[in-house]
Structures are given as C-alpha cells and as structure tokens.
Design a protein around this motif. Structure first.
Motif, short mmCIF file in Angstrom:
data_model
loop_
_atom_site.label_atom_id
_atom_site.label_comp_id
_atom_site.label_asym_id
_atom_site.label_seq_id
_atom_site.Cartn_x
_atom_site.Cartn_y
_atom_site.Cartn_z
N LEU A 13 0.83 -1.18 0.00
CA LEU A 13 0.00 0.00 0.00
C LEU A 13 0.87 1.24 0.00
CD1 LEU A 13 -2.61 -1.06 2.69
CD2 LEU A 13 -2.68 -1.39 0.24
N CYS A 14 0.55 2.21 -0.83
CA CYS A 14 1.26 3.47 -0.82
C CYS A 14 0.63 4.37 0.22
CB CYS A 14 1.18 4.13 -2.20
SG CYS A 14 1.88 3.12 -3.51
N ARG A 34 -2.82 -0.12 -4.48
CA ARG A 34 -2.64 -1.41 -5.13
C ARG A 34 -2.55 -2.52 -4.09
NH1 ARG A 34 1.78 -1.72 -9.69
NH2 ARG A 34 0.15 -0.51 -10.71
N LEU A 35 -3.39 -3.53 -4.24
CA LEU A 35 -3.39 -4.72 -3.39
C LEU A 35 -2.95 -5.89 -4.26
CD1 LEU A 35 -6.95 -4.15 -1.87
CD2 LEU A 35 -4.79 -3.23 -1.03
N ALA A 57 -8.40 -0.12 3.23
CA ALA A 57 -7.63 -0.90 2.26
C ALA A 57 -7.32 -2.28 2.81
CB ALA A 57 -6.35 -0.16 1.89
N GLN A 58 -6.94 -2.34 4.08
CA GLN A 58 -6.64 -3.64 4.68
C GLN A 58 -7.89 -4.50 4.74
OE1 GLN A 58 -4.49 -3.42 8.35
NE2 GLN A 58 -4.74 -5.60 8.81
N GLU A 62 -8.27 -8.16 2.88
CA GLU A 62 -8.67 -9.38 3.59
C GLU A 62 -9.94 -9.97 2.97
OE1 GLU A 62 -9.01 -7.97 7.56
OE2 GLU A 62 -6.85 -8.02 7.95
N GLY A 63 -10.86 -9.10 2.57
CA GLY A 63 -12.10 -9.58 1.97
C GLY A 63 -11.89 -10.24 0.63
#
Length: 356
Positions: A13-14, A34-35, A57-58, A62-63
């Motif tokens: 992650l940025c 971006r993931l 984002a996290q 995870e989802g």
C-alpha cells in the motif's frame, strides 16, 4: 487452477500523510492503492482509485483474499478437500448437490462447449493430466497412443449433466472435470462483485491476466489503460494498448506453458476433440465480454479452434475477439468486427492488424 493460496507477504500500500489526531487505520492513502499477491499459481493485482484509508484498504484486501479462498475451495483440482475433487470422485450416474458458484461455472462451460462444437470441454482433465499439464505428477513427455485413446474415449460434454434449477450435477462417465479454462475468469468476476458490494466505484482487477475494469483510474476521469501481450517466450511486451472502462477481458495463449520433445513443441492447450495439443498458428486470443468467466471459456475455445473457425464463430456469436497469429514476420493481429467497433480507432495497425 493451481491451489497456492498464500498469506500476503506485504499489502503493497502506498501510504499517504498521517493526519494529526487520526489513528493508523484512519490514515489516508495516496491514490491509486494497489493490493497484490500470489494466488492459483499466478498473481492477483487489484488497483483502486477510490479514496481509501489504510484501515479500509486492509479490510478490502482481507475480503478479496477470502473470496479467492472460497473459489479455490470450490474449484481447485490441487487440494483434496475441494468441492470439485469430491465431484470427480463421486459415483458415476449419481446426482451430486453442488454450490451455486460451481453449478454456475459448469453451466457456462456446457454452454460454451455446445456453441463451440466441443472445442471447449471441462471433461478434458484426464487428457490434460496425461500430457503432464494437470494435477497428476507425470513426466513431460508424449503419452503412449493407447493411453491417449483410452482417455479420449471418455471425454465429451455429454459425459456430465448439469441440472441448474435443482443445483445438482452428475458424471455419466468416469471423467475428470478440470475447470482451468474458466475458473480464473470466475474468480475475477467474484473479486469484482465483492468490490462492487463494498461500494468501490473505480478499480482494475488483474487476476493472472484476466481483467475487470470499472470507472476511472484517476480524478480526471481518465480511462484505465491495458496492454494486450505480445506472444513472446522470453519477455512481456504489449502489442496493443487500449482504454477500457466497465468491461471484462480474458486472454488465453500457448507461448508460455509448453514442453519440447525431439524438436517438436507441445502446447498446454489440448484439443478435446483429438486429444492432442493444438498445432495451428494462433498464439493468443483476447476476448472482451461482460463476464470474465464467459470470456475465459471463449478464449480457451478459440485457442483450440484456430484462426478461421474462431473468426467465423465470433462473427456468428457477435463476440469481441482479437487473435495474435504467428507468421513469417513474427505475428499479426486479427480482430472480429465487434472487437474493432468496441475500441474504435485505438487499435494500431503496426502489427498488421486486420479486421475480418
């Protein structure tokens, strides 16, 4: 679809600037986020242009990993506990209750099998294994003709029956169903549906080269830009770069996964009708479709059919496809009218693009 679901080594992650008084999860991130990571023996990369915090984002990462795990648990042929492995081991002739997603993918597969006159066929797993491209641990060598014909005799779309309303299916012969030509596309659709459900409006999902684009890539409403890969063994290079929005794209090619024996090249793409790897000039097929599962299955079918049959069928079905075809100069590009109309004047004729 290889089962190599791994823990994410890094979220990639940025991070944006830390706002005074905010917790770590409330930290805003620079766009796009971006993931990415490894999955199914390949990679996933999800680029999101919506405004996100680190916590959101996290949560999204995870989802989407949970979604990919669910697809893997349903459709992998590389894990003993998958739903598909259980189906492949079920008694011949007995109906098996199956999950919504497995029934959906089997139904798509049977439809494309019928429309392509058997060029796409998920009952081909036994042949794929025999040619050393599947889940069986076999040496990469040309199989004995007797073994090949024995497995070919079992193959065919009529070897399984799918009762979509009753959510059940059965094997009518002792075939090994392999969803490698459609499952990755389905997984791409599932990730996109998950992001839609999380109210994410601007994203690009890339699952091993299968793509779904939604919205825009930045605040200036610039379209996502994607490259159609050239059929090169030693490097990645785009032969066409096009703008995409609210569309799904799948590509199938034979220039990476193959083996050679006595100077002859054997592709991982097996023709279900002959039992042998394809030997025509088509190096890759790109299909644009609202559903990536459908695009994935069609791309596989067109790789089997070859140049002329593919273009004829694409016109009949009004499908958007582009073929990269080997020739004396390297390769040329052939597009169906629907594909050319979709992208308008964006397609380059530098590689000998022809619409027909």
């Amino acid at each position: 679809m290889t089962s190599v679901l791994r823990p994410v080594a890094a979220l990639a992650l940025c991070l944006g600037l830390l706002l005074t008084g905010c917790s770590e999860k409330d930290r805003p991130l620079d766009s796009p986020v971006r993931l990415e990571g490894a999955i199914f023996g390949s990679f996933y990369q999800v680029t999101i242009a919506d405004s996100l915090t680190q916590g959101k984002a996290q949560e999204l990462h995870e989802g989407l990993l949970e979604v990919l795990e669910q697809v893997d648990a349903a459709m992998s042929i590389y894990r003993d506990d998958s739903e598909l492995v259980a189906f492949n081991q079920s008694p011949v002739g007995e109906w098996q209750p199956l999950s919504n997603e497995l029934i959906e993918v089997l139904a798509i597969s049977q439809s494309v099998a019928e429309a392509s006159n058997g060029a796409f066929d998920v009952t081909i797993g036994g042949l794929v294994n025999l040619w050393s491209f599947g889940s069986e641990a076999r040496p990469r060598e040309v199989p004995a003709e007797e073994s090949l014909q024995a497995r070919l005799a079992e193959v065919g779309p009529g070897s399984i029956e799918v009762d979509e309303p009753a959510m059940q299916a059965r094997r009518l012969r002792d075939v090994f169903v392999d969803l490698g030509g459609v499952a990755k596309g389905h997984a791409t659709d599932r990730v996109a549906a998950y992001l839609d459900g999380q109210s994410i409006e601007h994203y690009l999902v890339n699952l091993g080269g299968d793509l779904v684009a939604r919205g825009y890539r930045d605040a200036d409403s610039e379209a996502w830009r994607i490259g159609i890969e050239a059929p090169l063994d030693d490097r990645q290079e785009a032969t066409q770069i096009v703008s995409v929005r609210d569309v799904s794209i799948a590509t199938s090619g034979d220039y990476r996964n193959y083996f050679e024996e006595e100077g002859r090249r054997f592709s991982h793409t097996i023709d279900p009708r002959s039992g042998y790897p394809i030997e025509h000039r088509v190096a890759s097929v790109t299909v644009v479709h609202p559903s990536n599962a459908w695009a994935d299955a069609w791309a596989t079918a067109f790789m089997v059919l070859g140049e002329e049959e593919s273009l004829t069928l694409a016109r009949e079905q009004d499908l958007k496809i582009m073929l990269l075809v080997r020739d004396d100069e390297g390769w040329s590009s052939l597009a169906s009218p629907a594909f050319a109309d979709h992208f308008g004047g964006e397609l380059s004729d530098e590689m000998g693009l022809e619409v027909r």
